[in-house]
Design an enzyme around this catalytic site. Structure first.
Site, PDB file in Angstrom:
ATOM      1  N   CYS A 141       2.921   1.798  11.867  1.00 13.14           N
ATOM      2  CA  CYS A 141       4.259   2.260  11.478  1.00 13.14           C
ATOM      3  C   CYS A 141       4.773   3.320  12.435  1.00 13.14           C
ATOM      4  CB  CYS A 141       4.266   2.758  10.040  1.00 13.14           C
ATOM      5  SG  CYS A 141       2.854   3.743   9.604  1.00 13.14           S
ATOM      6  N   THR A 201      10.805  -6.656 -10.999  1.00  8.50           N
ATOM      7  CA  THR A 201      10.108  -7.938 -11.071  1.00  8.50           C
ATOM      8  C   THR A 201       9.134  -8.049  -9.907  1.00  8.50           C
ATOM      9  OG1 THR A 201      12.090  -8.856 -12.050  1.00  8.50           O
ATOM     10  CG2 THR A 201      10.508 -10.431 -11.160  1.00  8.50           C
ATOM     11  N   GLN A 221      -7.690   1.356   3.434  1.00  8.10           N
ATOM     12  CA  GLN A 221      -8.566   0.856   4.506  1.00  8.10           C
ATOM     13  C   GLN A 221     -10.016   0.740   4.037  1.00  8.10           C
ATOM     14  OE1 GLN A 221      -7.643  -0.407   7.299  1.00  8.10           O
ATOM     15  NE2 GLN A 221      -5.652   0.477   7.809  1.00  8.10           N
ATOM     16  N   GLY A 281       0.801  -1.217   0.000  1.00  9.03           N
ATOM     17  CA  GLY A 281       0.000   0.000   0.000  1.00  9.03           C
ATOM     18  C   GLY A 281       0.835   1.268   0.000  1.00  9.03           C
ATOM     19  N   THR A 282       1.918   1.269   0.746  1.00  5.60           N
ATOM     20  CA  THR A 282       2.755   2.468   0.819  1.00  5.60           C
ATOM     21  C   THR A 282       3.311   2.804  -0.558  1.00  5.60           C
ATOM     22  OG1 THR A 282       3.321   2.085   3.121  1.00  5.60           O
ATOM     23  CG2 THR A 282       4.846   3.458   1.861  1.00  5.60           C
TER      24      THR A 282
HETATM   25  C1  LIG Z   1      -4.829   4.421   5.099  1.00  7.52           C
HETATM   26  C2  LIG Z   1      -3.552   3.696   4.832  1.00  7.52           C
HETATM   27  N1  LIG Z   1      -2.809   4.030   3.776  1.00  7.52           N
HETATM   28  C3  LIG Z   1      -1.663   3.403   3.470  1.00  7.52           C
HETATM   29  C4  LIG Z   1      -1.171   2.389   4.266  1.00  7.52           C
HETATM   30  C5  LIG Z   1       0.126   1.720   3.914  1.00  7.52           C
HETATM   31  O1  LIG Z   1      -0.109   0.420   3.478  1.00  7.52           O
HETATM   32  P1  LIG Z   1       0.980  -0.765   3.628  1.00  7.52           P
HETATM   33  O2  LIG Z   1       1.026  -1.145   5.068  1.00  7.52           O
HETATM   34  O3  LIG Z   1       0.409  -1.842   2.741  1.00  7.52           O
HETATM   35  O4  LIG Z   1       2.279  -0.266   3.106  1.00  7.52           O
HETATM   36  C6  LIG Z   1      -1.898   2.015   5.407  1.00  7.52           C
HETATM   37  C7  LIG Z   1      -1.390   0.981   6.327  1.00  7.52           C
HETATM   38  O5  LIG Z   1      -1.680   0.991   7.488  1.00  7.52           O
HETATM   39  C8  LIG Z   1      -3.115   2.681   5.689  1.00  7.52           C
HETATM   40  O6  LIG Z   1      -3.843   2.351   6.757  1.00  7.52           O
END
Ligand SMILES: Cc1ncc(COP(=O)(O)O)c(C=O)c1O
Length: 352
Positions: free
Chosen positions: A299, A215, A157, A69-70
């Site tokens: 995080c 990859t 989310q 996600g990040t």
């Molecule tokens: C709203 C939101 N965006 C982005 C992320 C980042 O996702 P990832 O943990 O898959 O890197 C999170 C993770 O907690 C999140 O809650």
């Protein structure tokens, strides 16, 4: 242990674990290789891309698969803003907030007044990771369309908790992470509207139609695909989770907490503050008793500056940000988990 931190990561079902293990056995090759082994890896990846496209009501070719996600958020924000000013909110996840080099930070309600014609991008989330607040993303999309500024939506989310139909949303790009819906942490995706210029963040190869070099891990992507199969079940479970969440929340309030929740929110989370407690001490005390919970975004666990989300929402009550507890539920959460969690919370809070 009792696991109430589903907004940080979700357990992998047997099915997801099996899909990952199978891909490790049968689809470990480089998905760009033209030979049979490469094609086996490519098949897993394209299967997931098609499944995600179907769920989102978009074309598979408009999805860029990422390693989480990040990365999808970074790519969406930086790839669309291309160095220009980003209008974003103080309540965003750091994956979005810190990706904007030049930014104006607002509360989303202020979007209409603060948006300038020269702004390069609006970057806002659909569902808040700490409070579960559901944002009026359709409204943001309408405002952005009227002003001619693209809208990036962080839906990490949202997927699995709300129906997500991108064809009707009107955003320019939307990010997802597999680890919030039963998949592995190393898979995610960014949808980008057809014709929208996206500058890649990771360069060095033509993969993902030149939008994301490198990859892909076919096993992680296969796990994401298997998790998507359970999306309808996840959505159907939301009413049950809301009932369990409310029980948990009432118990916290009865123990003296105040609720940090907005009017519209998803079913999976309660966020409360226990005045007199430090979040990190409370979370550690609960952990000792076998309850996995968090103070806010995983995080920033261990960071003692308090929740930036609650600091933005409650500027006149700074203690809320330092004494917050986030309890988040998922399909694996049972009534027994909630009963046991309430017993642990009662023991820890009363003991103090
Ligand atoms: C709203 C939101 N965006 C982005 C992320 C980042 O996702 P990832 O943990 O898959 O890197 C999170 C993770 O907690 C999140 O809650």
């Amino acid at each position: 242990v009792i696991y109430l931190d589903h907004h940080a990561a979700t357990p992998l079902s047997e099915r997801v674990q099996a899909a990952i293990a199978d891909a490790h056995r049968e689809a470990w090759a480089n998905a760009s290789s033209a030979h049979a082994a490469g094609r086996a890896a490519r098949a897993r990846i394209e299967h997931t891309r098609r499944a995600l496209a179907t769920h989102l009501n978009v074309q598979p070719a408009d999805l860029v698969l990422t390693a989480g996600g990040t990365e999808a958020c970074n790519l969406g924000v930086q790839g669309l803003a291309r160095g220009g000013r980003v209008v974003t909110a103080a309540t965003e996840h750091p994956a979005v907030l810190e990706a904007a080099h030049d930014r104006a930070v607002i509360l989303p309600d202020a979007l209409e007044e603060l948006l300038q014609p020269e702004d390069a991008l609006v970057a806002l989330q659909w569902v808040n990771h700490e409070t579960g607040a559901i944002a009026p993303v359709e409204q943001y999309a309408r405002i952005c369309r009227e002003r001619g500024v693209p809208l990036f939506v962080d839906a990490c989310q949202a997927l699995g908790k709300l129906p997500v139909d991108l064809a009707s949303l009107g955003a320019s790009a939307v990010a997802f992470g597999a680890s919030k819906l039963g998949g592995p942490a190393s898979a995610g995706a960014l949808w980008v509207e057809r014709g929208r210029q996206l500058e890649p963040r990771i360069v060095g190869g033509p993969q993902e139609r030149g939008r994301r070099a490198g990859t892909l891990d076919a096993a992680a992507v296969a796990g994401f695909g298997a998790a998507l199969e359970a999306l309808p079940t996840r959505l159907a479970d939301q009413a049950r989770l809301a009932t369990l969440r409310d029980r948990l929340e009432h118990a916290c309030l009865a123990l003296g907490a105040v609720a940090n929740h907005p009017h519209a929110r998803v079913a999976t989370v309660t966020n409360v503050s226990f005045q007199g407690w430090r979040s990190e001490i409370l979370v550690a005390a609960l952990d000792v008793e076998g309850l996995c919970a968090s103070a806010g975004a995983a995080c920033s666990s261990g960071v003692t500056t308090g929740s930036p989300v609650l600091a933005a929402l409650y500027p006149h009550e700074p203690w809320r940000a330092h004494s917050a507890l986030r309890l988040s539920l998922g399909p694996e959460t049972t009534e027994e988990d909630v009963v046991r969690a309430i017993a642990v919370l009662t023991k820890v809070i009363r003991r103090a």
